[in-house]
Write an enzyme that holds these catalytic residues in place. Structure first.
Site, mmCIF file in Angstrom:
data_model
loop_
_atom_site.group_PDB
_atom_site.id
_atom_site.type_symbol
_atom_site.label_atom_id
_atom_site.label_comp_id
_atom_site.label_asym_id
_atom_site.label_seq_id
_atom_site.Cartn_x
_atom_site.Cartn_y
_atom_site.Cartn_z
ATOM 1 N N GLU A 1 11.237 12.160 32.942
ATOM 2 C CA GLU A 1 10.059 12.319 32.389
ATOM 3 C C GLU A 1 8.978 11.080 32.999
ATOM 4 O O GLU A 1 9.675 9.825 32.844
ATOM 5 C CB GLU A 1 10.008 11.593 30.210
ATOM 6 C CG GLU A 1 11.030 13.075 30.171
ATOM 7 C CD GLU A 1 10.189 14.472 29.430
ATOM 8 O OE1 GLU A 1 8.884 14.241 30.206
ATOM 9 O OE2 GLU A 1 10.611 15.072 28.606
ATOM 10 N N CYS B 1 3.203 6.787 27.088
ATOM 11 C CA CYS B 1 3.463 7.706 28.019
ATOM 12 C C CYS B 1 2.481 9.178 27.805
ATOM 13 O O CYS B 1 1.723 9.286 28.620
ATOM 14 C CB CYS B 1 5.078 8.451 28.283
ATOM 15 S SG CYS B 1 6.302 7.917 27.783
#
Length: 544
Positions: free
Chosen positions: A302, A336
């Site tokens: 990720e 993110c």
């Protein structure tokens, strides 16, 4: 992998990753002597007491608590004070921990999945009982506002609910065989030890996504959190430890090894770690992926995001405005999924920017634990420096600062959320800066917006605001957004746990949380059972 690159594993997404020799990084790894005069701040004592934390804490857990490595300070980003210290682990202690996990992995994988789910359910209840103090600790140590801190813990609780259901639905499938008297199935089995290297910006939830699913799938988990949020890692592990003890289970099922570059390097390279989940920058994630693949392990990456919101001229502008404000400013721009780029249809561009600038000027910046604060501090001093460099780059590359662009002259790491006007192809726009800087630009049509959205190397999250059904289906279709998340009429951030979370391109391709993300934590076997008493071969082959 070099020690320098693996040192960067210790941090995430801020450019502290790219500057491990910074003063902040050096300070964070300073070896100290325990001092009886060191005390928890009175205003934070209730939080520490409820979570069984001390000022000085051990950072290794594998059934017992230990740690003989460097002592690392946890810093309150709101005022720069030391809120606690953690004695981290060593490579030897990681090796000891992984061996303990090897010794108990058969027991856990042979435990029926519904019973594993019951343990995760108990962990869910234990986390829920500590939601308030744990959420407050996240806010104190990471810097996000209290509602976001508590929301992060709730996310862990929610994924435990999801994992409980998975305990009775880790389904394979029956596939028709072409041969008479044959029965063909696909079966899913535990993959083995799962390693988690998580990020500072979600010091609880990212581990929760991985841990809850990995456990119900039959795997022990070893965790290395970001060194700047070690206290959160320890608090979570203490909560899980109690559940394991109450059920007579070995603590090594939920192991923790806080540590530095050497510990990170060993975890990435160790063949006993069958799946390595890494959350962090694209640069470091690329090295992690290469190293794990060389030993034929599996990695779940990720990585970076450079997320865009598109607002068309037929959109609900009030809804879009509130969504952009949350997505760009929430967590001080350190998610993110934070919106980095705002693509506005040329017909509504000026009106929308005027309203957004006005909204930005009303944002309350301050202590994340205080009611009414909407924007807390950046996590580190290094992040403040990169904010400053980002502002300079905007100006140098022909952009304008529409509002913000200042570092506040006060204790802590506070900056003013910033809006710019700049070309979509400017280098500063193409590369993610993990701070609250929002770049605005005009687009002429949906096709133009999709082209700009897809022009960056990252592909995590995106969102389109429109009332036009044609636009909606174009956006989510094969020629639409190329991101792992393609929202309609809501922010780029704030994902639910029911679907898989992750992105494409340099975001890494990994998927965590819901949907069928659980399959990454298991190995698939094809099994054909011949009950015919004959030996017909596939494809009609004769071998007689």
């Amino acid at each position: 992998m070099s020690s320098m690159l693996l040192g960067r594993i210790a941090q995430n997404r801020t450019t502290l990753l790219r500057s491990t020799a910074s003063k902040a990084a050096i300070r964070s790894m300073t070896v100290l002597n325990y001092s009886s005069s060191s005390k928890i701040s009175p205003k934070h004592k209730a939080i520490f007491d409820q979570l069984d934390l001390q000022f000085d804490n051990k950072g290794v857990f594998n059934g017992t608590w230990g740690g003989s490595g460097p002592i690392v300070e946890s810093i309150n980003p709101a005022d720069g004070s030391v809120i606690g210290r953690v004695q981290t682990g060593t490579v030897a202690e990681l090796n000891e921990t992984l061996q303990k996990m090897e010794d108990i992995k058969v027991m856990w994988r042979e435990t029926p999945a519904p019973k594993r789910g019951e343990i995760v359910r108990q962990m869910r209840d234990a986390l829920n009982a500590k939601l308030e103090p744990l959420g407050a600790l996240v806010s104190l140590e990471m810097g996000k506002i209290l509602p976001e801190g508590k929301g992060e813990v709730q996310e862990y609780i929610d994924i435990c609910d999801y994992a409980l259901g998975l305990g009775r639905s880790l389904n394979g499938q029956v596939v028709p065989s072409e041969r008479p008297g044959h029965f063909m199935i696909e079966q899913w089995n535990p993959i083995g030890t799962v390693g988690v290297i998580s990020a500072f910006n979600f010091p609880v939830a990212v581990y929760g996504w991985n841990s809850a699913i990995a456990l119900v799938c039959g795997n022990p988990v070893v965790w290395k959190g970001a060194p700047t949020t070690n206290l959160s890692s320890i608090a979570v592990t203490k909560i899980l430890e109690k559940v394991l003890v109450q059920n007579g289970l070995p603590g090594a099922l939920c192991s923790l090894v806080a540590g530095g570059a050497d510990v990170g390097q060993s975890m990435v390279e160790d063949e006993r770690v069958k799946l390595l989940s890494f959350t962090g920058s694209t640069a470091v994630g690329r090295k992690v992926g290469e190293t794990v693949s060389k030993r034929f392990g599996k990695s779940l990456l990720e990585l970076g995001g450079n997320n865009a919101i598109v607002v068309m001229d037929d959109a609900d502008l009030d809804l879009a405005l509130r969504s952009v404000l949350f997505a760009a400013v929430g967590t001080a721009g350190q998610r993110c999924t934070t919106t980095r780029r705002l693509l506005l249809h040329e017909k509504i561009h000026d009106e929308f920017v005027e309203k957004l600038v006005k909204a930005y000027k009303s944002i309350r910046i301050g202590d994340p634990l205080e009611a009414g604060t909407l924007c807390g501090p950046l996590h580190t001093k290094a992040a403040v420096e990169h904010y400053k460099k980002g502002i300079e780059a905007v100006k140098a590359q022909g952009g304008k600062i529409l509002t913000g662009g200042e570092v506040l002259d006060r204790p802590g790491n506070f900056v003013v959320p910033t809006i710019t006007s700049i070309s979509a192809d400017a280098d500063v726009v193409q590369n993610e800066i993990f701070v609250p800087i929002l770049h605005t630009m005009k687009v002429k049509s949906l096709e133009h917006a999709i082209e700009v959205n897809n022009s960056v190397k990252q592909g995590l999250s995106s969102s389109l605001f429109t009332r036009n059904p044609e636009h909606l289906f174009k956006w989510v279709g094969p020629s639409g957004s190329d991101c792992g998340i393609a929202n309609i009429n809501l922010p780029s951030s704030g994902a639910e746990i029911g679907c898989a979370f992750g992105g494409e391109k340099e975001t890494g391709g990994g998927r965590e949380s819901g949907s069928d993300a659980w399959k990454q934590y298991m190995r698939r076997s094809t099994c054909v059972i011949n009950y015919s008493g004959q030996l017909p071969l596939a494809q009609g082959i004769k071998f007689e």
